[in-house]
Design a protein around this motif. Sequence first.
Motif, short mmCIF file in Angstrom:
data_model
loop_
_atom_site.label_atom_id
_atom_site.label_comp_id
_atom_site.label_asym_id
_atom_site.label_seq_id
_atom_site.Cartn_x
_atom_site.Cartn_y
_atom_site.Cartn_z
N VAL A 20 0.86 -1.19 0.00
CA VAL A 20 0.00 0.00 0.00
C VAL A 20 0.89 1.24 0.00
O VAL A 20 1.76 1.40 0.87
CB VAL A 20 -0.94 0.02 1.22
CG1 VAL A 20 -1.79 1.29 1.22
CG2 VAL A 20 -1.83 -1.23 1.22
N ASP A 21 0.66 2.11 -1.00
CA ASP A 21 1.46 3.34 -1.16
C ASP A 21 0.53 4.55 -0.99
O ASP A 21 -0.39 4.77 -1.78
CB ASP A 21 2.09 3.34 -2.54
CG ASP A 21 2.99 4.56 -2.77
OD1 ASP A 21 3.04 5.45 -1.91
OD2 ASP A 21 3.63 4.60 -3.85
N THR A 22 0.81 5.36 0.05
CA THR A 22 -0.02 6.55 0.32
C THR A 22 0.74 7.85 0.04
O THR A 22 0.33 8.91 0.50
CB THR A 22 -0.49 6.52 1.79
OG1 THR A 22 0.66 6.58 2.64
CG2 THR A 22 -1.31 5.29 2.08
N SER A 23 1.82 7.78 -0.71
CA SER A 23 2.68 8.95 -0.90
C SER A 23 1.97 10.11 -1.60
O SER A 23 2.36 11.27 -1.44
CB SER A 23 3.94 8.56 -1.69
OG SER A 23 3.58 8.04 -2.95
N GLU A 24 0.95 9.82 -2.39
CA GLU A 24 0.26 10.88 -3.12
C GLU A 24 -1.11 11.20 -2.53
O GLU A 24 -1.84 12.03 -3.09
CB GLU A 24 0.09 10.45 -4.59
CG GLU A 24 1.41 10.22 -5.31
CD GLU A 24 1.20 9.77 -6.75
OE1 GLU A 24 0.02 9.66 -7.16
OE2 GLU A 24 2.20 9.53 -7.44
N ALA A 25 -1.43 10.59 -1.40
CA ALA A 25 -2.78 10.75 -0.85
C ALA A 25 -2.88 11.82 0.22
O ALA A 25 -3.98 12.15 0.67
CB ALA A 25 -3.26 9.40 -0.29
N THR A 46 4.83 -4.57 7.36
CA THR A 46 6.25 -4.20 7.34
C THR A 46 6.37 -2.86 6.60
O THR A 46 5.98 -2.76 5.43
CB THR A 46 7.09 -5.27 6.62
OG1 THR A 46 6.95 -6.52 7.29
CG2 THR A 46 8.55 -4.87 6.61
N GLN A 47 6.89 -1.84 7.31
CA GLN A 47 7.00 -0.51 6.69
C GLN A 47 8.24 -0.46 5.81
O GLN A 47 9.36 -0.71 6.26
CB GLN A 47 7.07 0.58 7.76
CG GLN A 47 6.95 1.99 7.19
CD GLN A 47 6.58 3.02 8.25
OE1 GLN A 47 6.22 2.67 9.37
NE2 GLN A 47 6.69 4.30 7.87
N LEU A 48 8.02 -0.13 4.53
CA LEU A 48 9.11 -0.07 3.57
C LEU A 48 9.78 1.31 3.55
O LEU A 48 10.99 1.42 3.38
CB LEU A 48 8.60 -0.43 2.17
CG LEU A 48 7.90 -1.79 2.06
CD1 LEU A 48 7.42 -2.03 0.65
CD2 LEU A 48 8.83 -2.93 2.50
N ASP A 49 8.94 2.36 3.66
CA ASP A 49 9.45 3.72 3.80
C ASP A 49 8.36 4.54 4.48
O ASP A 49 7.40 3.98 5.00
CB ASP A 49 9.89 4.32 2.46
CG ASP A 49 8.78 4.39 1.42
OD1 ASP A 49 7.60 4.59 1.81
OD2 ASP A 49 9.06 4.24 0.22
N GLU A 50 8.48 5.86 4.42
CA GLU A 50 7.54 6.71 5.16
C GLU A 50 6.10 6.55 4.69
O GLU A 50 5.17 6.67 5.48
CB GLU A 50 7.97 8.18 5.00
CG GLU A 50 7.11 9.16 5.79
CD GLU A 50 7.57 10.60 5.63
OE1 GLU A 50 6.88 11.48 6.17
OE2 GLU A 50 8.61 10.83 4.97
N HIS A 51 5.93 6.21 3.39
CA HIS A 51 4.58 6.15 2.85
C HIS A 51 4.16 4.76 2.34
O HIS A 51 3.01 4.58 1.97
CB HIS A 51 4.44 7.16 1.69
CG HIS A 51 4.72 8.57 2.09
ND1 HIS A 51 3.87 9.32 2.88
CD2 HIS A 51 5.78 9.38 1.80
CE1 HIS A 51 4.38 10.53 3.06
NE2 HIS A 51 5.55 10.59 2.42
N CYS A 52 5.09 3.81 2.29
CA CYS A 52 4.79 2.47 1.74
C CYS A 52 4.91 1.40 2.82
O CYS A 52 5.86 1.42 3.61
CB CYS A 52 5.74 2.14 0.60
SG CYS A 52 5.41 3.03 -0.91
#
Length: 327
Positions: A20-25, A46-52
Amino acid sequence: VKVTDVSQNGILGCDMGFTVDTSEAGVGETDVRVTCGGQRVNTTRTQLDEHCSRYVFVPTVAAEQVGNVTFNYEKVPGSPFPMSVLDGSLATASGDGLRVIPAKKQASFKVKTSHVGIADLRVTVTSPFGDELDPTVRGSGNTGFDVLYTPQQVGQHTIQVQYANMEIRGSPFYPEVYDASLVTVGEIADGLVGDLVEFQVDSSRAGPGTITVEIAGQHSQPQPKVGSSGDGLTLVTFRTTEGGTHKVKVMFNGHVVPGCPLTPNFRYGNISANWEHLRLIPIRRLAAFDMDPHGAPDAEVLVRIVDPAGGTMLGEVQRREDVAGGY
């Protein structure tokens, strides 16, 4: 919000998941749930980065898993989204290698999987004494698999077949293994034509199977009677109708057993004559006696009579119409 890398054709006991990618939301609250048959499935994030983030779960039943993702209580595009799990129990197996098979010869069977999906096939073959054989597996989930193995021991084997971590339909299988080389045949002595002949076949160590017997003379094929006397012992009886060498072939599940064919010889019984009434007869009068060939084939019969002075004469031989084969 984007949902990507969604697992499909999952396998029982193996990780499935999605990203799940929320970087543009923008700023908001993400809620992720996975259900199966209306029941919630445990999911690990598992958190991949700040938004994924990657969400992973392990299916416990071969049924559709449904992912639901909301952002600020609103469903994201594509949600809910189904994730399939392969049902390995739909795979099937067939072939002679699952039935009654000979020892020390390669056996095989096929596993049909093309209608299920792509996964790994696992085959275990165990002997009656618990030894594991090393089967050869060829093929793929797209084309199906060929399984080959060579049993060494007599008796019931166990074959377990798993596809996509599930037992396939009918597994485990229990093929029976036999060994025709372990069958022994009793001796057949030479004898007389028409006499009852008996011999015994011992298949007690050979495993499951059927005894068949073929007998051939020069011009005839006597029909044997094959009857089991229990404990793997079979009694065979037959009568011959002609003299000479006969070939006796014993087979176990269609395989000729050691020592065959046997070649007993049968002869006709001695021709007998009834001349008790000829002990005292007058001269110059016709005398006669009967002869029985005891089943011997038609042939020229020569009777030579010797008088006290050493002279000889030939007797006249006539067929008896009232006695079959008599003279």
